[in-house]
Design an enzyme around this catalytic site. Structure first.
Site, PDB file in Angstrom:
ATOM      1  N   LYS A 266       0.840  -1.200   0.000  1.00 51.88           N
ATOM      2  CA  LYS A 266       0.000   0.000   0.000  1.00 51.88           C
ATOM      3  C   LYS A 266       0.875   1.249   0.000  1.00 51.88           C
ATOM      4  O   LYS A 266       2.006   1.208   0.481  1.00 51.88           O
ATOM      5  CB  LYS A 266      -0.854   0.029   1.280  1.00 51.88           C
ATOM      6  CG  LYS A 266      -1.984  -0.965   1.332  1.00 51.88           C
ATOM      7  CD  LYS A 266      -2.744  -0.846   2.652  1.00 51.88           C
ATOM      8  CE  LYS A 266      -3.870  -1.859   2.740  1.00 51.88           C
ATOM      9  NZ  LYS A 266      -4.952  -1.651   1.763  1.00 51.88           N
ATOM     10  N   ARG A 340     -10.501 -11.245   1.946  1.00 49.02           N
ATOM     11  CA  ARG A 340     -11.398 -12.249   1.356  1.00 49.02           C
ATOM     12  C   ARG A 340     -10.776 -13.651   1.416  1.00 49.02           C
ATOM     13  O   ARG A 340     -11.484 -14.647   1.502  1.00 49.02           O
ATOM     14  CB  ARG A 340     -11.745 -11.847  -0.086  1.00 49.02           C
ATOM     15  CG  ARG A 340     -10.561 -11.754  -0.998  1.00 49.02           C
ATOM     16  CD  ARG A 340     -10.845 -10.955  -2.256  1.00 49.02           C
ATOM     17  NE  ARG A 340     -10.973  -9.530  -1.992  1.00 49.02           N
ATOM     18  CZ  ARG A 340     -11.317  -8.621  -2.911  1.00 49.02           C
ATOM     19  NH1 ARG A 340     -11.561  -8.994  -4.163  1.00 49.02           N
ATOM     20  NH2 ARG A 340     -11.423  -7.356  -2.595  1.00 49.02           N
TER      21      ARG A 340
HETATM   22  N1  BES Z   1      -8.057  -3.739   4.424  1.00 42.61           N
HETATM   23  C1  BES Z   1      -8.192  -3.353   3.065  1.00 42.61           C
HETATM   24  C2  BES Z   1      -9.462  -2.571   2.784  1.00 42.61           C
HETATM   25  C3  BES Z   1      -9.551  -1.180   3.337  1.00 42.61           C
HETATM   26  C4  BES Z   1      -9.112  -0.101   2.595  1.00 42.61           C
HETATM   27  C5  BES Z   1     -10.148  -0.936   4.546  1.00 42.61           C
HETATM   28  C6  BES Z   1      -9.238   1.177   3.083  1.00 42.61           C
HETATM   29  C7  BES Z   1     -10.270   0.339   5.031  1.00 42.61           C
HETATM   30  C8  BES Z   1      -9.825   1.400   4.304  1.00 42.61           C
HETATM   31  C9  BES Z   1      -8.231  -4.575   2.178  1.00 42.61           C
HETATM   32  O1  BES Z   1      -7.471  -5.655   2.587  1.00 42.61           O
HETATM   33  C10 BES Z   1      -7.701  -4.157   0.830  1.00 42.61           C
HETATM   34  O2  BES Z   1      -6.592  -3.706   0.774  1.00 42.61           O
HETATM   35  N2  BES Z   1      -8.502  -4.301  -0.219  1.00 42.61           N
HETATM   36  C11 BES Z   1      -8.107  -3.924  -1.524  1.00 42.61           C
HETATM   37  C12 BES Z   1      -8.663  -4.910  -2.508  1.00 42.61           C
HETATM   38  C13 BES Z   1      -8.169  -4.709  -3.917  1.00 42.61           C
HETATM   39  C14 BES Z   1      -6.706  -5.025  -4.004  1.00 42.61           C
HETATM   40  C15 BES Z   1      -8.965  -5.600  -4.828  1.00 42.61           C
HETATM   41  C16 BES Z   1      -8.652  -2.518  -1.816  1.00 42.61           C
HETATM   42  O3  BES Z   1      -9.778  -2.225  -1.432  1.00 42.61           O
HETATM   43  O4  BES Z   1      -7.926  -1.723  -2.384  1.00 42.61           O
HETATM   44 ZN    ZN Z   2      -5.445  -5.525   1.974  1.00 40.27          ZN
END
Ligand code: BES
Ligand code: ZN
Ligand code: ZN
Length: 488
Positions: A266, A340
């Protein structure tokens, strides 16, 4: 904070909280507490009665030297969510003032129902919470808020049970908030497991924890894969309460104690917020705390796959193919779509060992749901239409906002992999909350199921008069109300 119910003010509080409707005769109400008519007319002039507005006033009455007026707006638009916010605003405001005791008048007009009193108690407990454990230099404050008296016009016999329930649920919610508020270096998977064991002992339910070797033996391959990059071992936490002969409601909570994204790392900006990525797991623990104290007649199972998602030489990589607990192969396109993965294994574990009457999961799953619904609505998905009114109803009772989102079958195509049974992400920038939910649905099959994507609601970084920054405990109260309606 101690909370008591009284039908009249029995000892002078340091602060008297007076909620007021727009259409109410303010003079009449204030006359009981303020002796000088001139003061009353000044207060009436200065107080702008909008929902959520507050006004602090000093009086020349030695019994009630300080008043806090709280605006409720028009009675026609008044609902439980507005009341919850008003109470939290008032209690948070009192704590800021540094008063030791408050009396809170329940709004006039109608007799408060048990649900109204329960919610008031919940909101008072919720509003008195702060997370200051790591702050050694405390702000100057005269004292802690020690007692709150609720003043209403129903008999204590009627009010006290509802009050006690609200206190239990409020405390359980605050526990969930604390768990989520701890930083990632403290709240590790092991820490979640230890906490789970402690509350299981305290409230008398069973708790089993699988360590890394047992996770491997159970073939929870996706959970194991997500945790590969971290030195923290994963844990799979299993809670159970109630009559084991009845088919259980299974609650599953995402327990990512930190989510760096892994190799698909990230951006640095706001990455620290990913310490809250176990908020779903905290909600499940909070629900267990409340349900067991309320002794709800329900068979409940809780599953929390807990891990830390980091990048290292051992970490799972984009392109890797992992065999899930269900036996399906998963192509990892993005290691940041880890929630997921761990949930999918928990879902198939639930189907293997229990005959669930219903599966409910809580997960900070997608950034996409935050873009779609913001900070005040949880996105929820369900393959069981008949449950929707129960969920909406619960939400209206607790003020925890939510909005339904569709499990559109045609979007399942986005999850087709050319080399494995499924891939872990859909098309970039397209309905991300839905494809996240559809990934889970592949493992759920036809079991009745509800998925709460709480990525936008589980914590806040914008302080509001009724909500401090940090974890919100979203879903604990709503789940209690939902379970109660399911039992009926
Ligand atoms: N924990 C994150 C989702 C999240 C993002 C929660 C911002 C709270 C605030 C999750 O694991 C994630 O990173 N999801 C990705 C999925 C994508 C790679 C398909 C996302 O939402 O960017
Ligand atoms: Zn994530
Ligand atoms: Zn995550």
């Amino acid at each position: 904070m101690k909370l008591v119910y009284q039908t009249s003010i029995q000892s002078a509080p340091e602060l008297l909280i007076i909620p007021l409707f727009l259409d109410q005769q303010i003079e009449q109400e204030l006359k009981k507490y303020i002796l000088a008519p001139k003061l009353i007319s000044l207060i009436k002039q200065d107080f702008e009665n909008k929902p959520g507005a507050t006004h602090l006033a000093y009086t020349n009455n030695p019994l009630f030297p300080r008043l806090l007026l709280v605006g409720l707006g028009s009675i026609k638009q008044f609902d439980l969510a507005a009341w919850r916010q008003a109470v939290q605003t008032a209690i948070m405001g009192s704590a800021r003032l540094g008063v030791g005791s408050v009396a809170l008048l329940l709004p006039k007009k109608s007799k408060p129902t048990p649900q109204f009193i329960e919610l008031t108690a919940f909101a008072a407990v919720f509003g008195s919470y702060s997370f200051k454990q790591y702050k050694h230099e405390q702000e100057e404050k005269a004292q802690e808020l020690k007692t709150a008296m609720l003043i209403g016009n129903v008999s204590p016999a009627q009010a006290n049970q509802a009050l006690a329930r609200g206190v239990i649920i409020g405390n359980a919610t605050n526990q969930a908030r604390s768990l989520a508020n701890h930083p990632g270096n403290v709240a590790t998977p092991q820490h979640l497991a230890t906490h789970a064991r402690q509350i299981a002992k305290l409230y008398n339910f069973t708790c089993r924890v699988l360590n890394e070797a047992q996770i491997e033996k159970e073939k929870l391959g996706l959970l194991k894969a997500v945790s590969l990059g971290s030195n923290e071992e994963p844990r799979f936490i299993i809670l159970e309460y109630g009559n084991k002969k009845a088919p259980p409601v299974v609650l599953i909570g995402k327990g990512l104690t930190f989510d760096s994204g892994g190799i698909s790392i990230k951006p640095a900006d706001r990455m620290e917020e990913m310490k809250y990525d176990m908020a779903g797991g905290a909600t499940v623990l909070g629900v267990f705390e409340a349900v067991t104290q309320l002794k709800l007649p329900v068979h409940l199972v809780g599953l929390i796959p807990a891990a830390e998602n980091l990048a290292s030489g051992q970490a799972v990589k984009p392109g890797d193919i992992i065999i899930s607990h269900a036996g399906l192969s998963v192509e990892v396109i993005n290691t940041d779509a880890e929630g997921r993965m761990v949930l999918a294994d928990a879902i198939s574990f639930a189907k293997k060992y229990y005959t669930p009457r219903l599966l409910i999961d809580y997960a900070t799953l997608t950034g996409a749901v935050v873009i779609a619904l913001g900070n005040e609505l949880t996105g929820y998905f369900s393959n069981a239409k008949s449950l929707e009114p129960l969920i909406t109803n619960a939400s209206e009772k607790t003020g925890e906002g939510l909005w339904p989102l569709p499990l559109l079958p045609s979007y399942e195509q986005q999850l087709k992999s050319s080399v494995a049974d499924i891939k872990n992400t859909g098309d970039r920038g397209e309905a991300g909350a839905i494809t996240g939910a559809l990934f889970l649905k592949k493992f759920v099959g036809d079991e009745p199921w509800v998925h709460f994507d709480i990525a936008g609601t589980a914590w806040t970084i914008k302080p509001r008069p009724y909500l401090p920054v940090g974890a919100t405990g979203w879903g604990v109260y709503l789940t209690i109300k939902f379970l109660q309606s399911l039992i009926k």
